[in-house]
Scaffold this active site. Structure first.
Site, PDB file in Angstrom:
ATOM      1  N   GLY A  71      -4.269  -4.292  -4.260  1.00 45.54           N
ATOM      2  CA  GLY A  71      -4.806  -3.214  -5.319  1.00 45.54           C
ATOM      3  C   GLY A  71      -5.147  -2.658  -4.682  1.00 45.54           C
ATOM      4  O   GLY A  71      -3.746  -2.006  -4.024  1.00 45.54           O
ATOM      5  N   HIS A  72      -5.670  -2.344  -6.207  1.00 45.58           N
ATOM      6  CA  HIS A  72      -5.246  -0.191  -6.462  1.00 45.58           C
ATOM      7  C   HIS A  72      -6.244  -0.071  -6.999  1.00 45.58           C
ATOM      8  O   HIS A  72      -7.025  -0.460  -7.518  1.00 45.58           O
ATOM      9  CB  HIS A  72      -4.032   0.051  -6.859  1.00 45.58           C
ATOM     10  CG  HIS A  72      -3.815  -0.621  -8.527  1.00 45.58           C
ATOM     11  ND1 HIS A  72      -3.213  -2.010  -9.168  1.00 45.58           N
ATOM     12  CD2 HIS A  72      -4.079  -0.069  -9.520  1.00 45.58           C
ATOM     13  CE1 HIS A  72      -3.525  -2.199 -10.536  1.00 45.58           C
ATOM     14  NE2 HIS A  72      -4.046  -0.831 -10.334  1.00 45.58           N
TER      15      HIS A  72
ATOM     16  N   GLY B 165     -11.291  -3.562   2.987  1.00 43.14           N
ATOM     17  CA  GLY B 165     -11.686  -2.521   3.317  1.00 43.14           C
ATOM     18  C   GLY B 165     -11.127  -2.270   4.926  1.00 43.14           C
ATOM     19  O   GLY B 165     -11.453  -1.043   5.880  1.00 43.14           O
ATOM     20  N   ARG B 166     -10.111  -3.076   5.689  1.00 40.74           N
ATOM     21  CA  ARG B 166      -9.570  -2.198   7.155  1.00 40.74           C
ATOM     22  C   ARG B 166      -9.015  -1.720   7.108  1.00 40.74           C
ATOM     23  O   ARG B 166      -7.956  -1.191   5.866  1.00 40.74           O
ATOM     24  CB  ARG B 166      -8.427  -3.696   7.113  1.00 40.74           C
ATOM     25  CG  ARG B 166      -9.502  -5.590   7.076  1.00 40.74           C
ATOM     26  CD  ARG B 166      -8.447  -6.229   7.404  1.00 40.74           C
ATOM     27  NE  ARG B 166      -7.763  -6.493   6.509  1.00 40.74           N
ATOM     28  CZ  ARG B 166      -6.871  -7.775   6.802  1.00 40.74           C
ATOM     29  NH1 ARG B 166      -6.687  -8.301   7.870  1.00 40.74           N
ATOM     30  NH2 ARG B 166      -6.035  -7.762   5.545  1.00 40.74           N
TER      31      ARG B 166
ATOM     32  N   ASP C 294       0.651  -1.631   0.239  1.00 42.60           N
ATOM     33  CA  ASP C 294      -0.255   0.269   0.089  1.00 42.60           C
ATOM     34  C   ASP C 294       1.040   1.310   0.221  1.00 42.60           C
ATOM     35  O   ASP C 294       0.453   1.981  -0.055  1.00 42.60           O
ATOM     36  CB  ASP C 294      -0.970  -0.009   1.609  1.00 42.60           C
ATOM     37  CG  ASP C 294      -1.751  -1.307   1.052  1.00 42.60           C
ATOM     38  OD1 ASP C 294      -2.455  -1.616  -0.148  1.00 42.60           O
ATOM     39  OD2 ASP C 294      -1.755  -1.734   2.410  1.00 42.60           O
TER      40      ASP C 294
ATOM     41  N   THR D  55      -8.287  -4.101  -1.172  1.00 37.89           N
ATOM     42  CA  THR D  55      -9.158  -5.293  -0.894  1.00 37.89           C
ATOM     43  C   THR D  55     -10.247  -5.616   0.220  1.00 37.89           C
ATOM     44  O   THR D  55     -11.391  -6.117  -0.240  1.00 37.89           O
ATOM     45  CB  THR D  55      -7.683  -6.361  -1.255  1.00 37.89           C
ATOM     46  OG1 THR D  55      -6.712  -6.019  -2.096  1.00 37.89           O
ATOM     47  CG2 THR D  55      -8.026  -7.231  -1.031  1.00 37.89           C
TER      48      THR D  55
ATOM     49  N   LYS E 107       0.095   4.060  -8.201  1.00 35.78           N
ATOM     50  CA  LYS E 107       0.503   4.649  -8.557  1.00 35.78           C
ATOM     51  C   LYS E 107       1.516   5.149  -9.381  1.00 35.78           C
ATOM     52  O   LYS E 107       1.483   5.343 -10.517  1.00 35.78           O
ATOM     53  CB  LYS E 107      -0.296   6.367  -7.618  1.00 35.78           C
ATOM     54  CG  LYS E 107      -0.350   7.525  -8.211  1.00 35.78           C
ATOM     55  CD  LYS E 107      -0.576   7.561  -6.578  1.00 35.78           C
ATOM     56  CE  LYS E 107       0.142   8.974  -6.688  1.00 35.78           C
ATOM     57  NZ  LYS E 107       0.551  10.413  -6.631  1.00 35.78           N
TER      58      LYS E 107
ATOM     59  N   GLN F  45       1.985  -6.442  -3.387  1.00 33.61           N
ATOM     60  CA  GLN F  45       2.131  -6.051  -1.373  1.00 33.61           C
ATOM     61  C   GLN F  45       3.633  -5.338  -1.249  1.00 33.61           C
ATOM     62  O   GLN F  45       4.089  -4.659  -1.928  1.00 33.61           O
ATOM     63  CB  GLN F  45       2.699  -7.680  -0.846  1.00 33.61           C
ATOM     64  CG  GLN F  45       0.774  -8.423  -0.680  1.00 33.61           C
ATOM     65  CD  GLN F  45       0.533  -9.141  -1.980  1.00 33.61           C
ATOM     66  OE1 GLN F  45       1.325  -9.815  -2.474  1.00 33.61           O
ATOM     67  NE2 GLN F  45      -0.832  -9.093  -2.980  1.00 33.61           N
TER      68      GLN F  45
ATOM     69  N   GLY G  58       1.376   2.816  -2.844  1.00 25.65           N
ATOM     70  CA  GLY G  58       1.415   3.566  -3.909  1.00 25.65           C
ATOM     71  C   GLY G  58       1.891   3.317  -5.313  1.00 25.65           C
ATOM     72  O   GLY G  58       1.875   4.067  -5.848  1.00 25.65           O
ATOM     73  N   LYS G  59       2.265   1.815  -4.759  1.00 25.68           N
ATOM     74  CA  LYS G  59       3.048   0.945  -6.470  1.00 25.68           C
ATOM     75  C   LYS G  59       1.811   1.788  -7.480  1.00 25.68           C
ATOM     76  O   LYS G  59       2.176   2.504  -8.442  1.00 25.68           O
ATOM     77  CB  LYS G  59       2.939   0.046  -6.225  1.00 25.68           C
ATOM     78  CG  LYS G  59       4.122  -0.517  -4.962  1.00 25.68           C
ATOM     79  CD  LYS G  59       4.563  -1.554  -5.644  1.00 25.68           C
ATOM     80  CE  LYS G  59       2.684  -2.971  -4.894  1.00 25.68           C
ATOM     81  NZ  LYS G  59       2.942  -2.167  -3.053  1.00 25.68           N
TER      82      LYS G  59
HETATM   83  P1  IMP Z   1      -2.322 -12.834   2.259  1.00 27.01           P
HETATM   84  O1  IMP Z   1      -1.882 -12.547   1.380  1.00 27.01           O
HETATM   85  O2  IMP Z   1      -4.096 -12.640   1.896  1.00 27.01           O
HETATM   86  O3  IMP Z   1      -2.675 -14.565   2.841  1.00 27.01           O
HETATM   87  O4  IMP Z   1      -2.182 -12.517   4.353  1.00 27.01           O
HETATM   88  C1  IMP Z   1      -1.043 -12.214   4.407  1.00 27.01           C
HETATM   89  C2  IMP Z   1      -0.642 -10.539   4.945  1.00 27.01           C
HETATM   90  O5  IMP Z   1      -0.182  -9.764   4.462  1.00 27.01           O
HETATM   91  C3  IMP Z   1      -1.839 -10.088   5.910  1.00 27.01           C
HETATM   92  O6  IMP Z   1      -1.444  -9.868   6.602  1.00 27.01           O
HETATM   93  C4  IMP Z   1      -2.504  -9.196   4.533  1.00 27.01           C
HETATM   94  O7  IMP Z   1      -2.758  -8.063   4.965  1.00 27.01           O
HETATM   95  C5  IMP Z   1      -1.376  -8.790   3.722  1.00 27.01           C
HETATM   96  N1  IMP Z   1      -1.515  -8.599   2.436  1.00 27.01           N
HETATM   97  C6  IMP Z   1      -1.911  -9.129   1.451  1.00 27.01           C
HETATM   98  N2  IMP Z   1      -1.631  -8.441   0.032  1.00 27.01           N
HETATM   99  C7  IMP Z   1      -1.204  -6.952   0.882  1.00 27.01           C
HETATM  100  C8  IMP Z   1      -1.713  -6.063  -0.085  1.00 27.01           C
HETATM  101  O8  IMP Z   1      -2.030  -5.688  -1.399  1.00 27.01           O
HETATM  102  N3  IMP Z   1      -1.235  -4.910   0.733  1.00 27.01           N
HETATM  103  C9  IMP Z   1      -1.252  -5.122   2.035  1.00 27.01           C
HETATM  104  N4  IMP Z   1      -1.000  -5.292   2.858  1.00 27.01           N
HETATM  105  C10 IMP Z   1      -1.770  -6.971   2.298  1.00 27.01           C
END
Ligand code: IMP
Length: 427
Positions: free
Chosen positions: A39-40, A301-302, A12, A299, A17, A223, A14-15
């Protein structure tokens, strides 16, 4: 030219962008790991698209590819193709390619992810998209690939072979094993396979041919560095390798071809899900950064946990990725905070550390040691160049650049493309 972009923190940054901004200079933009856990948000005029699988950069005259090291939910990809089509953006097979070996996220992977996470006493906080279980199957050589769902008979043969062990795993975790051979779901996946079949390609071949012909390729990570399955903060990581070297291995491109590695770095730090975050702010300042920075996941909303800039973690990211340049994002979010703190080292058991301990449990015990820098006042979102920034904001950037030892080439002060400028030359 072959450039790799990765997130330097916990995702997150900002890749999307930055990829969007520079992808006009590239002929191919390629995703190399992860799945729809990423997600972006892409803004086109007044339309806003929330995307998880389609690589960034599709708005340009660029071909976008999904590499064989990714795990792909075909339902999500088809949904994104449809959503873009409704907005008048066509992603046909001449625009988008999917490697034949891309692993498919099956409904039972999603089921297993949810069941396993619910049962953990110490949670990871996964996105529950089936990512980990799809990668488990890949490594176990039990995956279903893009080429398998494109052929109904092959899909059925594969499912029949795999069903008993998947059913017993689901049963063991207290779920409904019927999902594995659910006829409606199988028919749906066979339909999706047929629909996506024309997109099938050989990503390694396409990239290597493009490079041979002098064209430009951008590998887009998902990620962030510290969520890497090997080098991250285990167990609180994703299930793929998120660092730059992974682009070569996952795409099938030799490391000798890499021309540059661009790190995306947020002007502070955030993390979604569980795991250590030494500079985490649980006070008003943290909430303020969260609100102003709109730090809520695309992805799930957390709410993202927020903290001050963490230099030890950044130094590790520089080692792990070999960054040749950096894009610093979301500088505008720090306006009106005074002082601004930067974590320059940790204190652990009476020792000062300027590099994170390798053991995650030790990192969780580290206490940040801060240096304070003067803040600045006012809205930065209209700033178009480095010289227009308040002196304190310039100093913040220069101080980070000096500590990191890698040039900051781009600075962003807002979500729109026009809100990113090159540091040296202005816009
Ligand atoms: P998973 O990739 O769904 O198995 O989640 C494993 C960990 O990676 C969790 O802490 C997620 O919140 C984090 N995570 C997965 N994808 C992203 C992302 O795109 N951005 C930030 N955290 C992510």
């Amino acid at each position: 030219m072959f450039t790799i972009i990765t997130g330097a923190q916990f995702g997150d940054e900002g890749k999307g962008k930055v990829v969007d901004l520079i992808s006009g200079d590239y002929d191919l933009v390629v995703r190399f790991q992860g799945g729809d856990n990423a997600g972006h948000t892409v803004k086109v005029g007044d339309d806003v698209y929330k995307l998880h699988l389609v690589p960034s950069g599709f708005l340009f005259d660029t071909r976008v590819l999904i590499g064989p090291g990714t795990v792909m939910n075909p339902e999500v990809l088809a949904g994104e193709i449809d959503m873009l089509a409704e907005g008048g953006i066509e992603l046909g097979p001449e625009k988008l390619g999917i490697d034949a070996k891309t692993s498919i996220i099956m409904p039972y992977h999603i089921e297993l992810d949810g069941l396993r996470e619910s049962r953990r006493t110490e949670k990871i906080g996964t996105t529950r998209r089936g990512i980990g279980f799809a990668y488990i199957d890949k490594v176990a050589r039990d995956e279903i690939r893009m080429a398998d769902i494109a052929n109904r008979d092959r899909l059925l043969r594969r499912l029949n072979e795999l069903a008993p062990s998947r059913e017993s795993s689901i049963k063991e975790l207290g779920g409904d094993p019927g999902i594995v051979m659910d006829e409606r779901l199988i028919a749906r996946y066979a339909d999706l396979g047929k629909r996506l079949a024309p997109y099938i390609t050989d990503v390694s071949y396409e990239i290597n041919r493009a490079l041979e012909e002098g064209r430009n390729v951008l590998a887009e990570g998902a990620q962030g560095t510290h969520l890497d399955v090997i080098h991250g903060t285990q167990k609180f990581v994703t299930s793929s390798s998120t660092i730059a070297g992974s682009a070569c291995a996952n795409l099938g491109v030799g490391p000798t071809k890499v021309d540059g590695v661009l790190g995306i770095v947020k002007a502070y730090i955030t993390r979604v899900g569980e795991g250590p975050l030494p500079t985490e702010l649980t006070d008003r300042t943290g909430r303020r950064i969260q609100e102003v920075g709109k730090e809520f996941g695309t992805t799930t909303g957390r709410a993202r946990r927020c903290g001050w800039f963490d230099l030890p973690l950044l130094k590790k990211a520089i080692y792990l990725n070999g960054y040749t340049s950096i894009a610093l994002t979301k500088l505008d979010v720090l306006s009106d905070l005074d002082p601004i703190k930067v974590c320059v080292s940790y204190e652990l058991d009476g020792r000062a550390l300027d590099y994170p301990p390798e053991n995650t449990a030790d990192l969780a015990r580290c206490r940040p040691v801060y240096e304070e820098l003067p803040g600045w006042k006012g809205d930065l979102t209209g700033v178009k160049g480095f010289d227009e920034l308040p002196q304190a904001a310039q100093n913040y950037i220069l101080s980070l650049e000096k500590s990191m030892g890698v040039p900051i080439v781009y600075v962003s002060v807002g979500p729109a493309r026009a809100q990113t400028f090159r540091k040296e030359t202005g816009n």
